[in-house]
Write a protein that holds these residues in place. Structure first.
Motif, PDB file in Angstrom:
ATOM      1  N   SER A   1      32.680  68.723  49.413  1.00  0.00           N
ATOM      2  CA  SER A   1      32.702  67.761  48.325  1.00  0.00           C
ATOM      3  C   SER A   1      31.621  66.708  48.468  1.00  0.00           C
ATOM      4  CB  SER A   1      34.084  67.099  48.285  1.00  0.00           C
ATOM      5  OG  SER A   1      34.075  66.009  47.430  1.00  0.00           O
ATOM      6  N   ALA A   2      30.895  66.465  47.364  1.00  0.00           N
ATOM      7  CA  ALA A   2      29.892  65.405  47.369  1.00  0.00           C
ATOM      8  C   ALA A   2      30.558  64.059  47.593  1.00  0.00           C
ATOM      9  CB  ALA A   2      29.105  65.413  46.065  1.00  0.00           C
TER      10      ALA A   2
ATOM     11  N   ASP B   1      25.174  55.121  43.741  1.00  0.00           N
ATOM     12  CA  ASP B   1      25.679  56.384  43.191  1.00  0.00           C
ATOM     13  C   ASP B   1      24.703  57.510  43.492  1.00  0.00           C
ATOM     14  OD1 ASP B   1      27.944  55.181  41.910  1.00  0.00           O
ATOM     15  OD2 ASP B   1      26.563  54.396  40.383  1.00  0.00           O
ATOM     16  N   PRO B   2      25.215  58.712  43.750  1.00  0.00           N
ATOM     17  CA  PRO B   2      24.318  59.854  43.981  1.00  0.00           C
ATOM     18  C   PRO B   2      23.459  60.112  42.749  1.00  0.00           C
ATOM     19  CG  PRO B   2      26.576  60.423  44.552  1.00  0.00           C
ATOM     20  CD  PRO B   2      26.616  59.096  43.854  1.00  0.00           C
TER      21      PRO B   2
ATOM     22  N   PRO C   1      21.872  63.476  46.771  1.00  0.00           N
ATOM     23  CA  PRO C   1      22.081  63.739  45.343  1.00  0.00           C
ATOM     24  C   PRO C   1      23.431  64.379  45.048  1.00  0.00           C
ATOM     25  CG  PRO C   1      20.601  65.363  46.274  1.00  0.00           C
ATOM     26  CD  PRO C   1      20.865  64.359  47.352  1.00  0.00           C
ATOM     27  N   GLU C   2      23.700  64.491  43.749  1.00  0.00           N
ATOM     28  CA  GLU C   2      24.948  65.095  43.276  1.00  0.00           C
ATOM     29  C   GLU C   2      25.081  66.557  43.674  1.00  0.00           C
ATOM     30  OE1 GLU C   2      24.377  64.564  39.089  1.00  0.00           O
ATOM     31  OE2 GLU C   2      25.352  62.600  39.093  1.00  0.00           O
ATOM     32  N   SER C   3      23.965  67.215  43.950  1.00  0.00           N
ATOM     33  CA  SER C   3      23.971  68.661  44.184  1.00  0.00           C
ATOM     34  C   SER C   3      24.322  69.066  45.619  1.00  0.00           C
ATOM     35  CB  SER C   3      22.607  69.251  43.800  1.00  0.00           C
ATOM     36  OG  SER C   3      21.589  68.645  44.572  1.00  0.00           O
TER      37      SER C   3
ATOM     38  N   GLY D   1      25.237  56.764  47.958  1.00  0.00           N
ATOM     39  CA  GLY D   1      24.385  57.541  47.080  1.00  0.00           C
ATOM     40  C   GLY D   1      23.058  57.953  47.672  1.00  0.00           C
TER      41      GLY D   1
ATOM     42  N   GLN E   1      29.792  60.982  50.481  1.00  0.00           N
ATOM     43  CA  GLN E   1      29.735  59.563  50.143  1.00  0.00           C
ATOM     44  C   GLN E   1      30.666  58.762  51.044  1.00  0.00           C
ATOM     45  OE1 GLN E   1      30.590  60.152  45.873  1.00  0.00           O
ATOM     46  NE2 GLN E   1      28.842  58.778  45.549  1.00  0.00           N
TER      47      GLN E   1
ATOM     48  N   PRO F   1      21.066  62.234  40.080  1.00  0.00           N
ATOM     49  CA  PRO F   1      20.898  63.639  39.677  1.00  0.00           C
ATOM     50  C   PRO F   1      19.638  64.168  40.356  1.00  0.00           C
ATOM     51  CG  PRO F   1      20.382  62.148  37.846  1.00  0.00           C
ATOM     52  CD  PRO F   1      20.867  61.308  38.983  1.00  0.00           C
TER      53      PRO F   1
END
Length: 170
Positions: free
Chosen positions: A30-31, A142-143, A49-51, A46, A35, A145
């Motif tokens: 899990s991203a 925040d992560p 990244p989100e990926s 962050g 975090q 994009p």
């Protein structure tokens, strides 16, 4: 009458039997978990990244983050993430980074360390070898994009050597 409590050794042994049933603290998919890990270590959540597909943290502090693919993100400047990013994680520091580069002017320079010396200062330090760059911690809340990029990223290493870090995707 109350029953006598079991000796501490019995409680310890019963905990050992339950230990394999607990989720491993060293791996996650899990991203949000990466975090949480970063925040618990005095770093902003962050940074990656989100990926993020998964990550692992070994007992010696080696953090390995696996992304879906190499990609580019933007904080204050463009940042390149390889599909695997490794670093030694200690409180407030990611040291000996591999798989992360930052664009300065027209050059891609490898990020060697990321350091938060004093969270109350609101600053994070990126060591790119030739210089230290201070950025606002708020950029990393925040992560970001992370998008694939059609251009090639050529990372300039110490001594003027270059390596290809990103292939063309058309």
């Amino acid at each position: 009458m109350s029953q006598p409590s079991p000796p501490p050794l019995v409680l310890s042994l019963s905990f050992l039997f339950l230990l394999p049933l607990l989720p491993a603290a060293s791996a996650s998919t899990s991203a949000a978990s990466i975090q949480s890990l970063l925040l618990s270590q005095g770093l902003p959540g962050g940074l990656f990244p989100e990926s993020v597909k998964s990550f692992s943290l070994d007992p010696n502090g080696l953090l390995e983050v696996i992304l879906e693919r190499p990609c580019l993100a933007k904080f204050e400047t463009k940042v390149y993430f390889d599909s695997i990013v490794r670093a030694n994680l200690t409180y407030g520091r990611l040291q000996g980074l591999e798989g992360l580069a930052q664009q300065e002017l027209f050059l891609w320079l490898p990020v060697k360390d990321i350091i938060v010396n004093d969270p109350s200062s609101g600053l994070i330090l990126f060591d790119i070898g030739l210089a230290h760059k201070q950025l606002s911690l708020s950029l990393f809340e925040d992560p970001p994009p992370c998008k694939p990029q059609g251009d090639k990223v050529v990372i300039t290493k110490k001594g003027g050597r270059k390596s290809m870090g990103f292939g063309s995707e058309r």
